[in-house]
Design a protein around this motif. Structure first.
Motif, mmCIF file in Angstrom:
data_model
loop_
_atom_site.group_PDB
_atom_site.id
_atom_site.type_symbol
_atom_site.label_atom_id
_atom_site.label_comp_id
_atom_site.label_asym_id
_atom_site.label_seq_id
_atom_site.Cartn_x
_atom_site.Cartn_y
_atom_site.Cartn_z
ATOM 1 N N THR A 78 0.157 -18.651 -18.195
ATOM 2 C CA THR A 78 1.546 -18.661 -18.639
ATOM 3 C C THR A 78 2.452 -18.544 -17.416
ATOM 4 O OG1 THR A 78 0.921 -17.563 -20.702
ATOM 5 C CG2 THR A 78 3.248 -17.553 -20.135
ATOM 6 N N ALA A 79 3.492 -19.354 -17.387
ATOM 7 C CA ALA A 79 4.468 -19.251 -16.300
ATOM 8 C C ALA A 79 5.353 -18.032 -16.523
ATOM 9 C CB ALA A 79 5.315 -20.520 -16.239
ATOM 10 N N ASP A 80 5.452 -17.165 -15.524
ATOM 11 C CA ASP A 80 6.363 -16.027 -15.626
ATOM 12 C C ASP A 80 7.801 -16.524 -15.728
ATOM 13 O OD1 ASP A 80 4.223 -14.334 -15.457
ATOM 14 O OD2 ASP A 80 4.658 -13.592 -13.438
ATOM 15 N N THR A 81 8.621 -15.774 -16.431
ATOM 16 C CA THR A 81 10.018 -16.184 -16.640
ATOM 17 C C THR A 81 11.006 -15.232 -15.982
ATOM 18 O OG1 THR A 81 10.041 -15.021 -18.762
ATOM 19 C CG2 THR A 81 9.484 -17.371 -18.789
ATOM 20 N N ALA A 82 10.533 -14.139 -15.426
ATOM 21 C CA ALA A 82 11.427 -13.185 -14.761
ATOM 22 C C ALA A 82 10.683 -12.544 -13.604
ATOM 23 C CB ALA A 82 11.899 -12.115 -15.742
ATOM 24 N N LYS A 83 11.383 -12.289 -12.512
ATOM 25 C CA LYS A 83 10.741 -11.650 -11.369
ATOM 26 C C LYS A 83 10.344 -10.222 -11.714
ATOM 27 C CE LYS A 83 15.250 -10.705 -9.214
ATOM 28 N NZ LYS A 83 16.065 -11.642 -10.048
ATOM 29 N N LYS A 84 9.285 -9.769 -11.058
ATOM 30 C CA LYS A 84 8.774 -8.421 -11.261
ATOM 31 C C LYS A 84 8.682 -7.744 -9.914
ATOM 32 C CE LYS A 84 4.872 -5.796 -13.115
ATOM 33 N NZ LYS A 84 3.502 -5.876 -13.681
ATOM 34 N N CYS A 85 9.535 -6.752 -9.696
ATOM 35 C CA CYS A 85 9.616 -6.072 -8.405
ATOM 36 C C CYS A 85 9.742 -4.571 -8.620
ATOM 37 C CB CYS A 85 10.851 -6.543 -7.623
ATOM 38 S SG CYS A 85 10.843 -8.301 -7.186
ATOM 39 N N GLY A 86 9.168 -3.810 -7.670
ATOM 40 C CA GLY A 86 9.384 -2.373 -7.688
ATOM 41 C C GLY A 86 10.851 -2.046 -7.439
ATOM 42 N N SER A 87 11.238 -0.847 -7.801
ATOM 43 C CA SER A 87 12.668 -0.466 -7.772
ATOM 44 C C SER A 87 13.172 -0.060 -6.391
ATOM 45 C CB SER A 87 12.905 0.682 -8.752
ATOM 46 O OG SER A 87 12.085 1.795 -8.416
ATOM 47 N N GLY A 88 12.254 0.053 -5.391
ATOM 48 C CA GLY A 88 12.674 0.539 -4.080
ATOM 49 C C GLY A 88 12.733 2.060 -4.057
ATOM 50 N N ASP A 89 13.312 2.608 -2.981
ATOM 51 C CA ASP A 89 13.460 4.073 -2.897
ATOM 52 C C ASP A 89 14.844 4.420 -2.366
ATOM 53 O OD1 ASP A 89 13.379 3.644 -0.139
ATOM 54 O OD2 ASP A 89 11.361 4.493 0.125
ATOM 55 N N ALA A 90 15.025 5.672 -1.985
ATOM 56 C CA ALA A 90 16.361 6.121 -1.573
ATOM 57 C C ALA A 90 16.823 5.456 -0.282
ATOM 58 C CB ALA A 90 16.356 7.644 -1.396
ATOM 59 N N ASN A 91 15.889 5.031 0.570
ATOM 60 C CA ASN A 91 16.253 4.398 1.838
ATOM 61 C C ASN A 91 16.338 2.875 1.714
ATOM 62 O OD1 ASN A 91 16.350 6.811 3.458
ATOM 63 N ND2 ASN A 91 14.107 6.872 3.321
ATOM 64 N N PRO B 130 0.813 -1.231 0.000
ATOM 65 C CA PRO B 130 0.000 0.000 0.000
ATOM 66 C C PRO B 130 0.838 1.268 0.000
ATOM 67 C CG PRO B 130 -0.861 -1.590 1.584
ATOM 68 C CD PRO B 130 0.459 -2.112 1.121
ATOM 69 N N VAL B 131 2.082 1.196 0.472
ATOM 70 C CA VAL B 131 2.917 2.386 0.577
ATOM 71 C C VAL B 131 3.307 2.948 -0.798
ATOM 72 C CG1 VAL B 131 5.167 1.199 0.638
ATOM 73 C CG2 VAL B 131 4.854 3.351 1.889
ATOM 74 N N GLY B 132 3.200 2.142 -1.848
ATOM 75 C CA GLY B 132 3.516 2.659 -3.180
ATOM 76 C C GLY B 132 4.119 1.600 -4.070
ATOM 77 N N ALA B 133 4.108 1.878 -5.391
ATOM 78 C CA ALA B 133 4.553 0.905 -6.386
ATOM 79 C C ALA B 133 6.035 0.571 -6.276
ATOM 80 C CB ALA B 133 4.239 1.428 -7.788
ATOM 81 N N ALA B 134 6.804 1.394 -5.585
ATOM 82 C CA ALA B 134 8.248 1.154 -5.467
ATOM 83 C C ALA B 134 8.552 -0.167 -4.772
ATOM 84 C CB ALA B 134 8.910 2.303 -4.709
ATOM 85 N N PHE B 135 7.595 -0.695 -3.986
ATOM 86 C CA PHE B 135 7.811 -1.940 -3.253
ATOM 87 C C PHE B 135 6.844 -3.044 -3.680
ATOM 88 C CE2 PHE B 135 9.212 1.539 -0.445
ATOM 89 C CZ PHE B 135 10.557 1.202 -0.313
ATOM 90 N N ASP B 136 6.214 -2.875 -4.824
ATOM 91 C CA ASP B 136 5.258 -3.877 -5.295
ATOM 92 C C ASP B 136 5.958 -5.150 -5.756
ATOM 93 O OD1 ASP B 136 3.184 -2.207 -4.787
ATOM 94 O OD2 ASP B 136 2.680 -1.765 -6.878
ATOM 95 N N ALA B 137 5.341 -6.286 -5.446
ATOM 96 C CA ALA B 137 5.764 -7.584 -5.978
ATOM 97 C C ALA B 137 4.694 -8.046 -6.980
ATOM 98 C CB ALA B 137 5.917 -8.604 -4.860
ATOM 99 N N GLY B 138 5.138 -8.611 -8.096
ATOM 100 C CA GLY B 138 4.231 -8.917 -9.207
ATOM 101 C C GLY B 138 3.519 -10.246 -9.129
ATOM 102 N N THR B 139 3.237 -10.738 -7.936
ATOM 103 C CA THR B 139 2.534 -12.011 -7.791
ATOM 104 C C THR B 139 1.204 -11.970 -8.552
ATOM 105 O OG1 THR B 139 3.567 -12.535 -5.673
ATOM 106 C CG2 THR B 139 1.443 -13.571 -6.129
ATOM 107 N N ASN B 140 0.942 -13.036 -9.336
ATOM 108 C CA ASN B 140 -0.252 -13.058 -10.176
ATOM 109 C C ASN B 140 -0.653 -14.497 -10.488
ATOM 110 O OD1 ASN B 140 0.716 -13.860 -13.177
ATOM 111 N ND2 ASN B 140 2.311 -12.633 -12.190
ATOM 112 N N VAL B 141 -1.821 -14.666 -11.099
ATOM 113 C CA VAL B 141 -2.245 -15.954 -11.644
ATOM 114 C C VAL B 141 -2.497 -15.790 -13.127
ATOM 115 C CG1 VAL B 141 -3.230 -16.897 -9.520
ATOM 116 C CG2 VAL B 141 -4.654 -15.484 -11.012
ATOM 117 N N GLY B 142 -2.317 -16.869 -13.888
ATOM 118 C CA GLY B 142 -2.538 -16.826 -15.322
ATOM 119 C C GLY B 142 -2.303 -18.183 -15.942
#
Length: 279
Positions: free
Chosen positions: A195-208, A181-193
């Motif tokens: 097709t098997a995902d082939t690469a992790k999907k993560c937010g970029s983080g922030d300055a801290n 909830p704090v923002g997309a910078a810490f989002d994890a791309g967990t999903n259903v579908g």
């Protein structure tokens, strides 16, 4: 595996009416349940319906054609599994102020219910996060906690992403498996579908809290099991003008099940079509 039947003599297939459906709550198309998912692409009737023969046109179709990412022209394929509809994935974060430390739970912990996360499976989507309250040292950090209800109906893969973020000043790792909830910078791309995902999907983080690639990862979990399933195949056909009762038979080839049969009854002022299912 193949579902097989045929158009009755003197009946005519109504073009574009063939459907393949998952129906966990019922196997009867005439009384569908609240949960139902049918082929996402129109069934290729030219591929699954054979040419006209002595007994009329014949159907040979996969019981999962157009579902779970399968092609809609498949004439044979796996039988769908039966499973719970939702994975309700809860992410609960707890913050230790003096050490600037974030602790994340996605399961129940062994130190007591105060750090439990309410991750569960069921046939109802959760509507609120379920997290333990924490304790005096690590209280619940609401802004970094959340939940995601992942709908498995008609979806084969759970793509579970784990994203870690490093705070150098406190030597702290903060982990997410859901959108934070704090923002997309810490989002994890967990999903259903399908097709098997082939690469992790993560937010970029922030300055801290910067993204820690070495502590992040992805696992694609295949939830399909061809040994079990419930659903139906439906089509419509135009009836001849005469009043009569017709025995209609269908079978699931590749199993030891006895062919199913039923009566198609034609009467004056009928709607002019019938449906068939094999469940």
């Amino acid at each position: 595996m193949q579902a097989q039947t045929s158009i009755l003599p003197n009946f005519t297939l109504k073009s574009g009416t063939t459907k393949v459906c998952l129906s966990p709550a019922t196997k009867y198309p005439s009384a569908p349940g609240a949960e139902e998912k049918c082929n996402e692409q129109p069934v290729d009737e030219s591929a699954v319906w054979g040419l006209v023969g002595p007994g009329g046109r014949t159907l040979g179709i996969s019981p999962t054609a157009g579902l779970y990412g399968q092609a809609s022209n498949q004439t044979s394929g796996p039988l769908a599994m039966g499973k719970k509809r939702y994975i309700n994935l809860h992410q609960c974060a707890y913050y230790y102020g003096p050490g600037a430390d974030l602790y994340t739970a996605a399961n129940d912990g062994q130190v007591g219910t105060v750090f439990d996360a309410g991750t569960n499976v069921g046939n109802t989507a959760d509507t609120a996060k379920n997290c333990g309250s924490g304790d005096v040292n690590y209280p619940l950090n609401d802004v970094n906690s959340g939940y995601k209800s992942l709908d498995l109906l008609g979806n084969q893969f759970l793509n579970l992403h784990q994203c870690a973020y490093y705070y150098g000043a406190g030597a702290d790792l903060y982990t997410t498996v859901n959108d934070a909830p704090v923002g997309a910078a810490f989002d994890a791309g967990t999903n259903v579908g399908n097709t098997a995902d082939t690469a992790k999907k993560c937010g970029s983080g922030d300055a801290n809290y910067t993204f820690s690639d070495v502590n992040s990862g992805l696992k694609s979990l295949d939830t399909a099991d061809s040994a079990r399933g419930r659903g139906f195949i439906e089509f419509k056909m135009s009836a001849p003008t005469e009043t009569n009762d017709y025995t209609h038979e269908a079978k699931l080839n590749g199993t030891s099940a006895t062919p199913a049969s039923g009566i198609v009854r034609v009467r004056p002022n009928d709607s002019g079509w019938g449906d068939w299912w094999l469940g």
